[in-house]
Design a protein around this motif. Structure first.
Motif, PDB file in Angstrom:
ATOM      1  N   HIS A 120      13.366  78.642 104.668  1.00 24.61           N
ATOM      2  CA  HIS A 120      12.775  79.023 105.953  1.00 24.61           C
ATOM      3  C   HIS A 120      12.139  80.406 105.894  1.00 24.61           C
ATOM      4  O   HIS A 120      11.021  80.620 106.396  1.00 24.61           O
ATOM      5  CB  HIS A 120      13.862  78.976 107.027  1.00 24.61           C
ATOM      6  N   ARG A 124       8.403  81.667 106.881  1.00 20.83           N
ATOM      7  CA  ARG A 124       8.443  82.179 108.246  1.00 20.83           C
ATOM      8  C   ARG A 124       8.984  83.606 108.261  1.00 20.83           C
ATOM      9  O   ARG A 124       9.909  83.936 107.526  1.00 20.83           O
ATOM     10  CB  ARG A 124       9.338  81.299 109.136  1.00 20.83           C
ATOM     11  N   GLU A 130      18.280  83.874 112.319  1.00 22.28           N
ATOM     12  CA  GLU A 130      17.393  82.869 112.914  1.00 22.28           C
ATOM     13  C   GLU A 130      17.262  81.646 112.003  1.00 22.28           C
ATOM     14  O   GLU A 130      17.221  80.498 112.480  1.00 22.28           O
ATOM     15  CB  GLU A 130      16.022  83.479 113.182  1.00 22.28           C
ATOM     16  N   GLU A 133      20.350  79.570 112.328  1.00 24.48           N
ATOM     17  CA  GLU A 133      20.331  78.839 113.593  1.00 24.48           C
ATOM     18  C   GLU A 133      19.425  77.616 113.495  1.00 24.48           C
ATOM     19  O   GLU A 133      19.728  76.557 114.063  1.00 24.48           O
ATOM     20  CB  GLU A 133      19.867  79.766 114.722  1.00 24.48           C
ATOM     21  N   ARG A 134      18.314  77.752 112.788  1.00 23.81           N
ATOM     22  CA  ARG A 134      17.429  76.613 112.571  1.00 23.81           C
ATOM     23  C   ARG A 134      18.154  75.523 111.768  1.00 23.81           C
ATOM     24  O   ARG A 134      18.055  74.326 112.089  1.00 23.81           O
ATOM     25  CB  ARG A 134      16.168  77.065 111.819  1.00 23.81           C
ATOM     26  N   MET A 173      12.977  72.294 107.576  1.00 27.54           N
ATOM     27  CA  MET A 173      13.249  73.661 108.015  1.00 27.54           C
ATOM     28  C   MET A 173      12.028  74.336 108.640  1.00 27.54           C
ATOM     29  O   MET A 173      12.146  75.110 109.587  1.00 27.54           O
ATOM     30  CB  MET A 173      13.776  74.505 106.854  1.00 27.54           C
ATOM     31  N   CYS A 174      10.850  74.039 108.116  1.00 26.66           N
ATOM     32  CA  CYS A 174       9.641  74.697 108.617  1.00 26.66           C
ATOM     33  C   CYS A 174       8.811  73.799 109.537  1.00 26.66           C
ATOM     34  O   CYS A 174       7.664  74.134 109.866  1.00 26.66           O
ATOM     35  CB  CYS A 174       8.786  75.177 107.445  1.00 26.66           C
TER      36      CYS A 174
END
Length: 336
Positions: A120, A124, A130, A133-134, A173-174
């Motif tokens: 991720h 990103r 974060e 959390e994703r 994930m993305c």
């Protein structure tokens, strides 16, 4: 759907691999397109070029393999002309892949959480928190129990079904627009297979992804596909909507595959299933004519004389054969 809904436009995709005996023409002139929200199933015997086609799309071919195409576009971007850095930003981000064997695709030295976080953050500008959390959000979507604990575990500590769920989470994930899944249920029991296929279909509908699903299981194709491309000896021999191909197989190889399926009422209990005689021909060196002709009950002398033209039917179905579709009859027992 309009042209702007097209995710992937592939024309004349070829993969050639040098060998001591000559050039292996592993993928030969593949044509297809995929729109948002669609599922295209690539189906065929082992070794027909399904996985190499996916690897060519992702730019993950062996070092000596040569990928060429007349057109290879993702959302209007020419993949062939993209610089390496630009393609790396695309791969794993807007287009992602679930590999066939998660135990050899996951890093055994890193925890699941670290691997998901790294993916991720590679694409990103987010914090580790974060990214975690994703990952937990996706774990909930794909039905992972004890998600916080799973992040701390290593691949060898998980079952085969959980490892495959981790691969699905990593691919998502993305939030990719295109997902390639290379036989994602291989070596799993039928209950886990059904669960994972249901997860993939739900995620596809929720996120609006296009999906290319590679499989040799026609039962999976009947449940998952919108469109089907049947591959044989490195090329697509039939293509169309799943109902068209299953109800009116227009290439003798497609019909042979469907006749091998055990269908209640068609085959007696414990009876031997039909099979396709012969073996796939070598794809090394110069190739001409129909590659299936040595195994085909309808073959004629002209089948080996020249390249076989693609026949396009009015409803969008097409196939590569010299004979008209009326020569083959129909198979209508398989339904979604």
């Amino acid at each position: 759907m309009s042209a702007t809904d097209t995710l992937l436009d592939v024309r004349g995709l070829r993969v050639d691999i040098p060998t001591p005996k000559g050039i292996l023409h592993a993928v030969r002139g593949i044509d297809f397109d995929l729109k948002r929200g669609e599922t295209l199933c690539l189906v065929g015997e082992s070794g027909c070029g399904k996985s190499l086609t996916a690897m060519a799309l992702m730019g993950l071919l062996p070092r000596k393999a040569l990928r060429t195409a007349d057109r290879l576009e993702f959302q209007g971007d020419d993949i062939l002309s993209l610089p390496e850095k630009a393609f790396n930003r695309l791969r794993g981000n807007r287009m992602a892949m679930i590999f066939q064997e998660p135990m050899t695709s996951l890093n055994p030295a890193l925890t699941i959480g670290q691997q998901l976080v790294d993916v991720h953050r590679q694409h990103r500008n987010v914090s580790t928190k974060e990214a975690r959390e994703r990952a937990l959000f996706l774990f909930e979507k794909i039905g992972v129990s004890a998600p916080v604990e799973r992040l701390k575990q290593y691949p060898h500590e998980l079952s085969g079904g959980l490892r495959q769920r981790m691969m699905i989470a990593m691919a998502l994930m993305c939030g990719p627009q295109l997902l390639l899944a290379d036989e994602p249920t291989t070596a799993l029991d039928v209950t886990i297979q059904a669960e994972l296929l249901r997860v993939l279909r739900n995620l596809q509908e929720e996120f609006g992804m296009g999906m290319i699903l590679i499989t040799h299981d026609l039962g999976v194709v009947s449940r998952m596909a919108d469109k089907v491309a049947v591959m044989y000896a490195g090329e697509i021999v039939e293509r169309g909507h799943v109902h068209q191909v299953f109800n009116r197989p227009s290439h003798p190889y497609t019909r042979g595959l469907l006749e091998c399926l055990p269908i209640p009422g068609r085959h007696k209990h414990m009876a031997h299933l039909p099979s396709i005689p012969g073996v796939v021909p070598s794809l090394i060196g110069d190739l001409a004519g129909c590659a299936f002709r040595q195994r085909c009950q309808y073959a004629e002398e002209r089948c080996g004389e020249a390249d076989i033209d693609w026949q396009q039917l009015p409803d969008g179905q097409g196939y590569r054969c010299i004979l008209p579709v009326s020569s083959y009859g129909a198979t209508s027992e398989v339904s979604r």
